[in-house]
Motif scaffolding. Structure first.
Motif, PDB file in Angstrom:
ATOM      1  N   GLY A   1       9.569  -4.583 -19.592  1.00  0.00           N
ATOM      2  CA  GLY A   1      10.466  -3.267 -19.965  1.00  0.00           C
ATOM      3  C   GLY A   1       9.629  -2.203 -19.959  1.00  0.00           C
ATOM      4  N   VAL A   2       9.028  -2.134 -18.904  1.00  0.00           N
ATOM      5  CA  VAL A   2       8.212  -0.827 -18.177  1.00  0.00           C
ATOM      6  C   VAL A   2       8.530   0.604 -18.878  1.00  0.00           C
ATOM      7  N   THR A   3       7.753   1.272 -19.461  1.00  0.00           N
ATOM      8  CA  THR A   3       8.348   2.682 -19.200  1.00  0.00           C
ATOM      9  C   THR A   3       7.068   3.566 -19.124  1.00  0.00           C
ATOM     10  N   GLY A   4       6.454   3.410 -18.716  1.00  0.00           N
ATOM     11  CA  GLY A   4       5.729   4.420 -17.915  1.00  0.00           C
ATOM     12  C   GLY A   4       5.279   4.300 -16.451  1.00  0.00           C
ATOM     13  N   VAL A   5       3.996   4.939 -16.272  1.00  0.00           N
ATOM     14  CA  VAL A   5       3.458   4.970 -14.823  1.00  0.00           C
ATOM     15  C   VAL A   5       2.118   5.509 -15.481  1.00  0.00           C
ATOM     16  N   THR A   6       0.978   5.086 -15.261  1.00  0.00           N
ATOM     17  CA  THR A   6      -0.186   5.477 -14.943  1.00  0.00           C
ATOM     18  C   THR A   6      -1.230   5.277 -13.135  1.00  0.00           C
ATOM     19  N   SER A   7      -1.942   6.690 -12.943  1.00  0.00           N
ATOM     20  CA  SER A   7      -2.139   6.847 -11.520  1.00  0.00           C
ATOM     21  C   SER A   7      -3.945   7.654 -11.803  1.00  0.00           C
ATOM     22  N   ASN A   8      -4.357   6.915 -10.383  1.00  0.00           N
ATOM     23  CA  ASN A   8      -6.026   7.649 -11.035  1.00  0.00           C
ATOM     24  C   ASN A   8      -6.372   7.500  -9.597  1.00  0.00           C
ATOM     25  N   PRO A   9      -7.456   8.235  -8.833  1.00  0.00           N
ATOM     26  CA  PRO A   9      -7.759   7.725  -7.987  1.00  0.00           C
ATOM     27  C   PRO A   9      -8.264   6.896  -6.919  1.00  0.00           C
ATOM     28  N   THR A  10      -8.877   6.115  -8.058  1.00  0.00           N
ATOM     29  CA  THR A  10      -9.070   4.381  -7.240  1.00  0.00           C
ATOM     30  C   THR A  10      -7.496   3.961  -7.158  1.00  0.00           C
ATOM     31  N   ILE A  11      -6.386   4.201  -7.572  1.00  0.00           N
ATOM     32  CA  ILE A  11      -5.086   3.345  -7.362  1.00  0.00           C
ATOM     33  C   ILE A  11      -5.417   3.590  -6.271  1.00  0.00           C
ATOM     34  N   PHE A  12      -4.870   5.143  -6.031  1.00  0.00           N
ATOM     35  CA  PHE A  12      -4.485   6.036  -4.559  1.00  0.00           C
ATOM     36  C   PHE A  12      -4.854   5.645  -3.585  1.00  0.00           C
ATOM     37  N   ASP A  13      -6.536   5.745  -3.620  1.00  0.00           N
ATOM     38  CA  ASP A  13      -7.296   5.303  -2.113  1.00  0.00           C
ATOM     39  C   ASP A  13      -6.879   3.953  -2.379  1.00  0.00           C
ATOM     40  N   LYS A  14      -6.361   2.983  -3.170  1.00  0.00           N
ATOM     41  CA  LYS A  14      -6.014   1.687  -2.837  1.00  0.00           C
ATOM     42  C   LYS A  14      -5.159   1.552  -1.811  1.00  0.00           C
ATOM     43  N   ALA A  15      -3.612   2.261  -2.596  1.00  0.00           N
ATOM     44  CA  ALA A  15      -2.800   2.049  -2.252  1.00  0.00           C
ATOM     45  C   ALA A  15      -2.113   2.985  -0.760  1.00  0.00           C
ATOM     46  N   LEU A  16      -3.574   4.090  -0.227  1.00  0.00           N
ATOM     47  CA  LEU A  16      -2.985   4.388   1.258  1.00  0.00           C
ATOM     48  C   LEU A  16      -3.901   3.516   2.023  1.00  0.00           C
ATOM     49  N   ALA A  17      -5.012   2.720   1.864  1.00  0.00           N
ATOM     50  CA  ALA A  17      -5.672   1.643   2.940  1.00  0.00           C
ATOM     51  C   ALA A  17      -5.274   0.953   3.226  1.00  0.00           C
ATOM     52  N   GLU A  18      -3.476   0.333   2.214  1.00  0.00           N
ATOM     53  CA  GLU A  18      -3.178  -0.516   2.362  1.00  0.00           C
ATOM     54  C   GLU A  18      -1.914  -0.101   3.227  1.00  0.00           C
ATOM     55  N   GLY A  19      -0.891  -1.241   4.584  1.00  0.00           N
ATOM     56  CA  GLY A  19       0.189  -1.305   4.576  1.00  0.00           C
ATOM     57  C   GLY A  19       0.748   0.340   5.636  1.00  0.00           C
ATOM     58  N   ASP A  20       1.732   0.555   6.070  1.00  0.00           N
ATOM     59  CA  ASP A  20       2.279   1.565   6.697  1.00  0.00           C
ATOM     60  C   ASP A  20       2.833   2.664   5.773  1.00  0.00           C
ATOM     61  N   ALA A  21       2.920   2.879   4.474  1.00  0.00           N
ATOM     62  CA  ALA A  21       4.328   3.453   4.332  1.00  0.00           C
ATOM     63  C   ALA A  21       4.395   4.786   4.207  1.00  0.00           C
ATOM     64  N   TYR A  22       2.904   5.418   4.277  1.00  0.00           N
ATOM     65  CA  TYR A  22       2.322   6.397   4.330  1.00  0.00           C
ATOM     66  C   TYR A  22       2.660   7.363   5.439  1.00  0.00           C
ATOM     67  N   ASP A  23       2.295   7.094   6.467  1.00  0.00           N
ATOM     68  CA  ASP A  23       1.794   7.164   7.913  1.00  0.00           C
ATOM     69  C   ASP A  23       2.980   8.402   8.562  1.00  0.00           C
ATOM     70  N   GLU A  24       4.706   8.019   8.517  1.00  0.00           N
ATOM     71  CA  GLU A  24       5.178   9.476   8.644  1.00  0.00           C
ATOM     72  C   GLU A  24       4.934  10.916   8.195  1.00  0.00           C
ATOM     73  N   GLN A  25       4.338  10.597   7.323  1.00  0.00           N
ATOM     74  CA  GLN A  25       4.700  11.998   6.078  1.00  0.00           C
ATOM     75  C   GLN A  25       2.787  12.070   6.437  1.00  0.00           C
ATOM     76  N   VAL A  26       1.785  11.447   7.013  1.00  0.00           N
ATOM     77  CA  VAL A  26       0.762  11.732   7.831  1.00  0.00           C
ATOM     78  C   VAL A  26       0.926  12.451   8.913  1.00  0.00           C
TER      79      VAL A  26
END
Length: 368
Positions: free
Chosen positions: A38-63
């Motif tokens: 039942g998730v109806t929205g999303v919040t983000s913050n700098p800590t969340i993005f810092d963690k997201a970009l540090a893990e995995g390869d999902a951003y590699d092509e765009q980077v």
């Protein structure tokens, strides 16, 4: 959905996810959580993005593409995060449409280094609104003294705002004043008030963490008996203030022109002390017209075993005032606590932002 999550929805609580990542988006996890939790929205913050970009390869092509273009690290962060936010907004668009623009919202925060700069916060908010270009976006602005004027001016541009890092009742009342002033400005600027949404993100667990630390230092039985009561009392009194403001004449005049209330949003709802139930900041703060944004662990715990018994805020105000009085009598200076938490909140987000910049700078260098 599970019975606890259904009960939250029935009680008028919107469940948002306090997390986002490219991996979550490309695997369809967010879309799945919309139907299963039942998730109806999303919040983000700098800590969340810092963690997201540090893990995995999902951003590699765009980077790699950004590195080839020679984009600065500051601009690269904007482009990477805007991509994720745009994708999440598109995923949540059916909720936005089905709830008449109330839910289906995705929040993106301005550079936290601007938290004490009104003019640059306004400029950055407008730039992010243009860059993401989705009607269900919310721009997050910290509720610092300088942020209050920015909140009014950004709302006046017809931009939906998530006011973040609210800790004290005094600041919350200023935030609601800034919201009302912003709507008046938007109306005078010719904007449709029904298209502007705002939430006021009232932080919960950090209050208990700081107050409990001070109670433990006092060391008395009376002090220890007050552990775990500050944050919930604070949030409940915030809801009382919300009820007062959004039943007043000033609000009714704006509501008649299509405006919708600035909803209280319970943030920082992950329980940090294992002595407390892991869903305490969900089940103890059930009230109609609120949002609870949960990290994944809290969402899963709520889904699994939360006991949601209806509204747990109405009728608690006298007890909450008594808890505040007892804390002050015990020697806890709540004004000092809230001021410290605001300063620490800004500093923590700046630290996460700088960590994000450093990590991305290294990735851009490697890609180049």
């Amino acid at each position: 959905m599970s019975k606890p999550l259904e009960a939250l929805a029935d009680a008028g609580v919107s469940v948002w996810l306090d997390d986002i990542s490219r991996e979550r988006l490309r695997t369809g996890n967010l879309a799945a959580l919309m139907s299963t939790h039942g998730v109806t929205g999303v919040t983000s913050n700098p800590t969340i993005f810092d963690k997201a970009l540090a893990e995995g390869d999902a951003y590699d092509e765009q980077v790699a593409d950004l590195a080839r273009r020679g984009v600065s690290v500051d601009e690269a962060v904007r482009l990477l995060t805007a991509y994720d936010i745009r994708w999440a907004a598109d995923t949540l668009r059916p909720v936005y449409d089905a709830t008449d623009r109330v839910d289906g919202r995705v929040s993106l925060e301005v550079d936290p280094r601007l938290a004490r700069d009104t003019e640059r916060t306004v400029a950055e908010a407008k730039a992010l609104w243009w860059l993401v270009d989705r009607p269900n976006l919310m721009i997050k602005i910290p509720a610092t003294a300088e942020g209050l004027a920015a909140i009014t001016r950004v709302l006046g541009q017809g931009i939906s705002v998530n006011v973040t890092l609210i800790f004290s009742l005094a600041r919350y009342r200023q935030v609601m004043d800034a919201f009302l002033e912003g709507l008046e400005l938007a109306r005078s600027n010719g904007h449709d008030l029904s298209r502007i949404q705002s939430v006021a993100s009232f932080f919960v667990s950090r209050v208990d963490s700081e107050v409990d630390k001070r109670l433990d230092a006092l060391g008395t039985d009376e002090a220890r008996a007050l552990r775990g009561r500050a944050a919930i009392a604070n949030a409940r009194l915030a809801y009382q203030a919300y009820e007062e403001v959004f039943s007043g004449a000033e609000w009714k005049a704006l509501e008649a022109q299509g405006a919708t209330p600035q909803r209280p949003l319970w943030a920082s709802t992950g329980v940090k002390d294992p002595a407390y139930p892991d869903t305490a900041y969900v089940t103890e703060l059930v009230a109609r017209g609120t949002v609870n944004t949960m990290p994944q662990a809290t969402l899963d715990a709520t889904d699994d075993h939360a006991e949601v018994t209806g509204n747990t805020v109405l009728g608690t105000y006298e007890r909450a005032h008594a808890d505040f009085a007892a804390l002050e009598d015990a020697g806890v200076n709540l004004t000092e606590v809230f001021g410290l938490l605001e300063e620490e909140g800004v500093t923590k987000f700046i630290d996460s932002w700088e960590s994000l910049l450093a990590g991305l700078s290294a990735k851009l260098g490697s890609a180049a």
